[in-house]
Each structure stands twice: as C-alpha cells, then as structure tokens.
Design an enzyme around this catalytic site. Structure first.
Site, PDB file in Angstrom:
ATOM      1  CG  ASN A   9      -9.019  52.080  70.052  1.00 34.97           C
ATOM      2  OD1 ASN A   9      -9.032  53.187  69.539  1.00 34.97           O
ATOM      3  ND2 ASN A   9     -10.071  51.533  70.616  1.00 34.97           N
ATOM      4  CG  ASP A  67      -8.414  45.248  78.328  1.00 36.47           C
ATOM      5  OD1 ASP A  67      -8.235  45.117  77.100  1.00 36.47           O
ATOM      6  OD2 ASP A  67      -9.397  44.761  78.909  1.00 36.47           O
ATOM      7  CB  THR A  68     -10.928  50.576  78.359  1.00 34.38           C
ATOM      8  OG1 THR A  68      -9.752  51.310  78.665  1.00 34.38           O
ATOM      9  CG2 THR A  68     -12.140  51.397  78.772  1.00 34.38           C
ATOM     10  CG  ASP A 150     -16.331  58.482  74.489  1.00 34.13           C
ATOM     11  OD1 ASP A 150     -16.322  57.889  75.586  1.00 34.13           O
ATOM     12  OD2 ASP A 150     -15.295  58.887  73.930  1.00 34.13           O
ATOM     13  CE  LYS A 170     -13.089  59.539  76.654  1.00 34.02           C
ATOM     14  NZ  LYS A 170     -12.994  58.666  75.496  1.00 34.02           N
TER      15      LYS A 170
HETATM   16  P1  ITT Z   1      -6.594  47.440  72.055  1.00 31.18           P
HETATM   17  O1  ITT Z   1      -6.919  46.168  72.803  1.00 31.18           O
HETATM   18  O2  ITT Z   1      -5.817  47.228  70.781  1.00 31.18           O
HETATM   19  O3  ITT Z   1      -5.984  48.494  72.935  1.00 31.18           O
HETATM   20  P2  ITT Z   1      -9.491  47.640  71.801  1.00 31.18           P
HETATM   21  O4  ITT Z   1     -10.401  48.596  71.087  1.00 31.18           O
HETATM   22  O5  ITT Z   1      -9.651  46.174  71.521  1.00 31.18           O
HETATM   23  O6  ITT Z   1      -7.971  48.112  71.546  1.00 31.18           O
HETATM   24  P3  ITT Z   1     -10.285  47.385  74.585  1.00 31.18           P
HETATM   25  O7  ITT Z   1     -10.503  45.925  74.485  1.00 31.18           O
HETATM   26  O8  ITT Z   1      -9.572  47.922  75.776  1.00 31.18           O
HETATM   27  O9  ITT Z   1      -9.533  47.928  73.328  1.00 31.18           O
HETATM   28  O10 ITT Z   1     -11.584  48.271  74.491  1.00 31.18           O
HETATM   29  C1  ITT Z   1     -12.829  47.807  74.504  1.00 31.18           C
HETATM   30  C2  ITT Z   1     -13.813  48.734  73.848  1.00 31.18           C
HETATM   31  O11 ITT Z   1     -14.313  49.611  74.859  1.00 31.18           O
HETATM   32  C3  ITT Z   1     -13.302  49.659  72.753  1.00 31.18           C
HETATM   33  O12 ITT Z   1     -13.241  49.034  71.501  1.00 31.18           O
HETATM   34  C4  ITT Z   1     -14.373  50.753  72.783  1.00 31.18           C
HETATM   35  O13 ITT Z   1     -15.524  50.360  72.086  1.00 31.18           O
HETATM   36  C5  ITT Z   1     -14.686  50.826  74.260  1.00 31.18           C
HETATM   37  N1  ITT Z   1     -13.934  51.914  74.870  1.00 31.18           N
HETATM   38  C6  ITT Z   1     -12.662  51.869  75.372  1.00 31.18           C
HETATM   39  N2  ITT Z   1     -12.299  53.071  75.824  1.00 31.18           N
HETATM   40  C7  ITT Z   1     -13.349  53.898  75.618  1.00 31.18           C
HETATM   41  C8  ITT Z   1     -13.601  55.266  75.845  1.00 31.18           C
HETATM   42  O14 ITT Z   1     -12.672  56.050  76.389  1.00 31.18           O
HETATM   43  N3  ITT Z   1     -14.793  55.762  75.499  1.00 31.18           N
HETATM   44  C9  ITT Z   1     -15.735  54.992  74.960  1.00 31.18           C
HETATM   45  N4  ITT Z   1     -15.589  53.702  74.670  1.00 31.18           N
HETATM   46  C10 ITT Z   1     -14.405  53.147  75.005  1.00 31.18           C
END
Ligand code: ITT
Length: 190
Positions: A9, A67-68, A150, A170
């Site tokens: 990402n 992971d978020t 966001d 942020k």
């Molecule tokens: P990687 O696994 O390659 O790191 P990803 O986009 O697949 O990238 P995640 O599974 O952790 O990552 O993220 C899940 C989604 O959550 C991500 O695609 C965003 O849409 C959202 N997300 C993550 N961090 C965020 C943030 O700081 N603000 C807003 N949305 C966020």
C-alpha cells in the site's frame, strides 16, 4: 537503519516514511518486486504476523508489517479484516459507499481503526505493537487527504475527518501513528 516494510500500500509506505524521518531507509514490497502476500488469517493480529514472518523468512532482515482494519460497532466490527475488499472490488470508493449504505438510518456510528505492527528484528525475534483510535463514521465524505476510509472517519474530539487533516496531524493521533511510536520506542531502547 534499513527496514523492509511488508506492504504494497503506497499510502501506508508514505505515512510511515514521513513519520520515521530520514534516519530510517524503508523499502516497500513494490521496491523489492515482491508479489502480494495472501492474508489468510482470521484476525488483524494474524494477518500482521503472516506478512512480517513471510518477509523475514525470505530476506533474513529486520522487517515489519502493518495490518489495519476499520471496526464499526453496530456492524459487529465489520469490515475489520475485510476492510480492503469490503465491497468485493477492492476499490476504496465502493467500500465507502457500501459502508455508508449499511449505516443508513443508524444513530450509532461508533467506529475505530486498529493497526497491528509486527516487527521482526535481524535475529528473528518478533514484537507486536497496537494502535487504536476511536471515532465515528459521518454521513458523507469530507476531505481529500489521506486514503481509504479517511474521508468518512472523524476521530473523537475533532471536528475534521482524517481526510481533512494534514498528514502530520493525522500521524499524531492515528492508529498507525500510535502503533508506530510504540515500535520506534522499542527500536530506540535497544
Ligand atoms: P498491505 O496488506 O499490503 O499492507 P492493504 O491495503 O491490503 O495493504 P490492510 O489489509 O492492512 O492493507 O488495510 C485494509 C484497508 O483498510 C486498506 O486498504 C484501507 O482501505 C483501510 N485503511 C488502512 N489504513 C487506513 C487509514 O490510515 N485510513 C483509512 N483507511 C485505512
């Protein structure tokens, strides 16, 4: 110090590079021509570990993952681990629209972002850092900064969404910023 960040990402990479400053050289998976690592876990913790462990085993270098997930209380903490692919298409626009649709008429719009950073040091020992920010999902998108959800997430105690804040602001209060500061304290204390 050199670190591999197990992410594809570009927004996460940008945020983390910005917060870490130039003492650290951070390479993303794009820089290494790595293919996407399948996130087969059932929790944010598991997926964070899967990504970092995969990269450590392959490169034997200090690395970390993020992971978020966005967890909305009234939706049983969905989208959670499905945050990136909530609507199926993988497009942010579609994910946001589906979430707003699922919350139509809903008074309880409480939500939180949760980030788990898993760090492997060069010896293969790993450490886990959590960051959570509480807030709510507003009725329509506001702001153009940031990424993902966001524009519809307003942290508690603020008038603006994350997408209306400069990145520095942020980072000061966000899930990722909180987890990252814990991670940095650990790096520095060694
Ligand atoms: P990687 O696994 O390659 O790191 P990803 O986009 O697949 O990238 P995640 O599974 O952790 O990552 O993220 C899940 C989604 O959550 C991500 O695609 C965003 O849409 C959202 N997300 C993550 N961090 C965020 C943030 O700081 N603000 C807003 N949305 C966020």
């Amino acid at each position: 110090m050199e670190l591999i960040f197990a992410t594809y990402n570009p927004h996460k990479l940008y945020e983390i590079r910005n917060a870490l400053g130039n003492k650290y050289t951070v390479q993303g998976l794009g820089d290494l021509n790595e293919k996407e690592i399948p996130e087969t876990g059932n929790t944010i913790e598991e997926n964070s570990l899967i990504k970092a462990e995969y990269i450590f085993k392959k490169y034997q270098k200090a690395c970390f993952s993020d992971d978020t997930g966005l967890e909305v209380s009234i939706l049983n903490n969905e989208p959670g681990i499905f945050s990136a692919r909530y609507a199926g298409s993988g497009k942010t626009e579609d994910n946001i629209n589906l979430l707003l649709k699922n919350l139509i008429g809903q008074k309880n719009r409480k939500a939180r972002f949760k980030t788990i950073i898993t760090f492997f040091n060069e010896n293969g020992k790993h450490f886990v850092f959590e960051g959570i920010v509480h807030g709510k999902i507003i009725l329509e998108k506001k702001g153009t900064e940031g990424f993902g959800y966001d524009p519809i997430f307003k942290p508690n105690g603020y008038r603006e969404t994350f997408a209306q804040m400069p990145l520095d602001e942020k980072n000061k209060i966000s899930h990722r910023g909180i987890a990252l500061r814990k991670f940095l304290n650990n790096l520095v204390s060694k």
